[in-house]
Design an enzyme around this catalytic site. Structure first.
Site, PDB file in Angstrom:
ATOM      1  N   ASP A 206      56.196  35.029  34.019  1.00 39.57           N
ATOM      2  CA  ASP A 206      55.042  35.920  33.943  1.00 39.57           C
ATOM      3  C   ASP A 206      55.329  37.213  34.719  1.00 39.57           C
ATOM      4  O   ASP A 206      55.652  37.176  35.904  1.00 39.57           O
ATOM      5  CB  ASP A 206      53.851  35.163  34.553  1.00 39.57           C
ATOM      6  CG  ASP A 206      52.566  35.977  34.614  1.00 39.57           C
ATOM      7  OD1 ASP A 206      52.536  37.110  34.103  1.00 39.57           O
ATOM      8  OD2 ASP A 206      51.586  35.453  35.181  1.00 39.57           O
ATOM      9  N   ALA A 243      34.338  34.954  30.344  1.00 38.94           N
ATOM     10  CA  ALA A 243      33.631  33.726  29.979  1.00 38.94           C
ATOM     11  C   ALA A 243      34.451  32.476  30.263  1.00 38.94           C
ATOM     12  O   ALA A 243      33.918  31.367  30.199  1.00 38.94           O
ATOM     13  CB  ALA A 243      33.245  33.767  28.501  1.00 38.94           C
ATOM     14  N   HIS A 245      36.349  32.280  33.186  1.00 34.90           N
ATOM     15  CA  HIS A 245      36.710  32.285  34.606  1.00 34.90           C
ATOM     16  C   HIS A 245      35.862  31.263  35.363  1.00 34.90           C
ATOM     17  O   HIS A 245      34.914  31.606  36.086  1.00 34.90           O
ATOM     18  CB  HIS A 245      36.556  33.682  35.197  1.00 34.90           C
ATOM     19  CG  HIS A 245      37.437  33.918  36.392  1.00 34.90           C
ATOM     20  ND1 HIS A 245      37.806  32.897  37.249  1.00 34.90           N
ATOM     21  CD2 HIS A 245      38.021  35.039  36.884  1.00 34.90           C
ATOM     22  CE1 HIS A 245      38.569  33.385  38.203  1.00 34.90           C
ATOM     23  NE2 HIS A 245      38.723  34.684  38.008  1.00 34.90           N
ATOM     24  N   VAL A 376      40.350  38.796  42.494  1.00 35.86           N
ATOM     25  CA  VAL A 376      41.783  38.700  42.778  1.00 35.86           C
ATOM     26  C   VAL A 376      42.485  38.312  41.486  1.00 35.86           C
ATOM     27  O   VAL A 376      41.908  37.638  40.627  1.00 35.86           O
ATOM     28  CB  VAL A 376      42.100  37.672  43.896  1.00 35.86           C
ATOM     29  CG1 VAL A 376      41.511  38.135  45.206  1.00 35.86           C
ATOM     30  CG2 VAL A 376      41.601  36.280  43.539  1.00 35.86           C
ATOM     31  N   HIS A 379      47.721  36.343  38.567  1.00 37.62           N
ATOM     32  CA  HIS A 379      49.159  36.410  38.298  1.00 37.62           C
ATOM     33  C   HIS A 379      49.960  36.571  39.594  1.00 37.62           C
ATOM     34  O   HIS A 379      49.505  37.198  40.551  1.00 37.62           O
ATOM     35  CB  HIS A 379      49.457  37.575  37.356  1.00 37.62           C
ATOM     36  CG  HIS A 379      48.717  37.478  36.049  1.00 37.62           C
ATOM     37  ND1 HIS A 379      49.221  36.809  34.956  1.00 37.62           N
ATOM     38  CD2 HIS A 379      47.505  37.941  35.680  1.00 37.62           C
ATOM     39  CE1 HIS A 379      48.346  36.877  33.969  1.00 37.62           C
ATOM     40  NE2 HIS A 379      47.295  37.557  34.383  1.00 37.62           N
TER      41      HIS A 379
END
Length: 561
Positions: A206, A243, A245, A376, A379
């Site tokens: 990532d 929606a 999270h 926050v 990633h």
């Protein structure tokens, strides 16, 4: 380090015993993640997500990966592995299943539950699915898969290790290394190290936060800020977030419970996803805190909390409609507090600030990432990526998930830890892992597939260019009737304009030049209506550009009568 080359050709046949990796989305953009692995003439797909449109793509609802390169080989797909439940990783799955409905789906419990509700929305029957947990190993054809727990901004995210005869590949999915996660589920660095000791031949990592130094702050670090918002607010609080999270909604529910408030969900996807997360035990709702929005509306404002979709300024979202005062039952009052608990996805800045300004205009106090620590990232930042490279010790690295600058920053981190072969690829570039070495082997066609209402793939870049012209410059239509016997203009030109400052009087000066140009063209033997329309277009285009400095869409119609 390998860099993308614009003149790459169609890849040659895969070398015997090699593994081919073809990213069809997610490299060079944040979203639309989809990677195809090919080994022994069989395919494995990891993720199948959407990209959300930007301002220069008017009218587009979603952007899908391009399935063309595998469309004639869908019968060879062993499985679709979904690393987590965000839209940019699962959102395009219904469109893929329309083309082959029995592809086995593999993912964690929450991921497949979120996908299941999406499939029902698309009126697709649920295909064979395999719920997996961290630490589990399962095989599909020649692909031996092992799943590893990773921490992200949605629960139940997984990395996947893929073993084939060509070697061991580790795909992180989206991840970070939060050491104090709300659900207590940390990234399994022990498993990363164990796989590193086994020998990771290719590491797909990532890249989203590769430019950010240090470590990503913990989710718990924003809890005091949310508490402060609740303490300082004396009227209604509206919290907007993704929606999906679940962690952020958990923090809001806990804060509401501590401060004696009730919570209602606004937005269909928010209601649906939180119900799923609660039913499966990923969201812990304090007793009596969540109520129906009608019941919430009957309470005093200082007892109300609304959790809404629309943190990215989406035009049809609940928050955008609230900001425009067009929502069915939520109306901003002076002194309300709106908390935007999310990051800004690149390209959405203008839309988000438009919503913030709209809310502020009605007297709301808007708390967002620009003025408080209310979000926050999900990633890994540079420090976390360095840590992973050092414990995984990969032979080859392919940075994924990010814009070009993110991929390059991630590549630099890998090289700093001693990785000698880092491959920088973009969507459609084919990477072959042969004899332990990864290299770019060519390129397949891989464009944007636009969803516009019920239309999938019918809208082209040319159509979008026309839409941009119409939106920015308006259009001019010209209707002229030519006598088919005499070859002379018998009626018109009749000229109309929309979307610009030109009125009927503006066109008096150009009518005679149109007639003269048509007379010349017909005298020269150009009697084809298309050629005559092009003549009108050139004359009007030149005139409006020189006279008014505009470049509207020009729609000429020449009728023979």
């Amino acid at each position: 380090m390998s860099h993308p080359h614009p003149e790459l050709s169609t890849p040659a046949e895969l070398a015997k015993g090699g593994l081919r990796i073809t990213p069809l989305g997610g490299l060079g953009e944040v979203g639309r993640n989809m990677t195809v692995f090919e080994y022994d003439d069989r395919l494995l797909i990891v993720d199948c997500g959407v990209l959300f449109p930007e301002d220069h793509q008017p009218g587009i609802d979603l952007i899908l990966p391009d399935f063309d390169s595998i469309r004639d080989r869908l019968d060879r797909v062993e499985a679709l592995v979904l690393t987590h439940g965000h839209e940019d990783h699962i959102g395009a799955t219904p469109y893929l299943l329309r083309e082959r409905g029995d592809i086995p789906l593999v993912g964690s419990e929450l991921t497949l539950a979120l996908l299941g509700s999406k499939l029902r929305e698309h009126r697709l029957r649920e295909t064979v699915h395999h719920v997996v947990v961290a630490g589990e190993r399962i095989s599909f054809g020649p692909f031996d898969l092992e799943f590893v727990a990773v921490n992200h901004s949605i629960p139940d995210a997984l990395a996947v290790a893929i073993r084939t005869g060509a070697g061991l590949v580790l795909h992180t999915g989206d991840f970070k290394m939060d050491q104090l996660p709300l659900d207590g589920r940390i990234t399994d660095l022990n498993a990363f190290a164990r796989l590193g000791d086994e020998g990771v031949d290719l590491f797909l990592t990532d890249s989203t936060n590769a430019e950010t130094p240090g470590f990503t702050p913990t989710e718990k670090s924003i809890t005091p800020v949310i508490d402060q918002v609740f303490r300082d607010s004396h009227q209604r609080i509206i919290v907007a977030c993704f929606a999906s999270h679940v962690h952020r909604v958990q923090q809001v529910l806990d804060a509401a419970d501590r401060h004696g408030r009730k919570v209602g969900y606004v937005g269909r996807s928010m209601v649906r996803n939180m119900a799923i997360a609660s039913d499966l035990g990923y969201l812990h709702v304090p007793p009596g805190v969540v109520v129906d929005t009608k019941e919430l509306a009957a309470l005093p404002p200082e007892k109300q909390v609304l959790v809404s979709t629309g943190s990215q300024g989406e035009p049809m979202s609940a928050l955008s409609r609230i900001a425009q005062r067009s929502h069915n039952f939520v109306h901003i009052e002076e002194g309300d507090t709106v908390l935007l608990a999310s990051s800004l996805i690149p390209g959405n800045e203008n839309a988000v600030y438009r919503v913030i300004n709209g809310l502020a205009r009605w007297g709301a106090n808007v708390v967002h990432k620009g003025n408080a620590l209310v979000h926050v990232s999900g990633h890994a930042s540079a420090g976390e990526l360095l840590y992973c490279y050092n414990i995984v010790k990969p032979r080859n690295v392919l940075p994924v998930h990010g814009e070009i600058r993110h991929l390059l920053a991630n590549a630099a981190l890998a090289r700093a830890t001693g990785v000698e072969n880092v491959v920088i690829a973009e969507d459609g570039m084919v990477v072959d892992l042969v004899d332990g070495v990864a290299s770019i082997a060519g390129k397949v066609d891989c464009g944007y597939v636009f969803v516009d209402g019920s239309s999938v793939g019918d809208v082209t870049e040319s159509d979008l260019k026309d839409r941009r012209i119409l939106g920015e410059e308006g259009f001019i239509s010209i209707i002229v009737v030519v006598d088919s016997v005499t070859g002379k203009v018998s009626s018109g030109p009749e000229i109309h304009a929309r979307g610009n400052a030109l009125d009927e009087a503006s066109f008096e000066d150009i009518k005679q030049p149109i007639v003269d140009a048509l007379d010349r063209a017909i005298a020269e033997g150009n009697t084809d209506s298309y050629q005559l329309q092009q003549t009108v277009r050139r004359v009007v285009g030149r005139w409006v550009s020189n006279t008014h400095r505009r470049r509207p869409m020009i729609i000429p119609v020449v009728i023979e009568a």
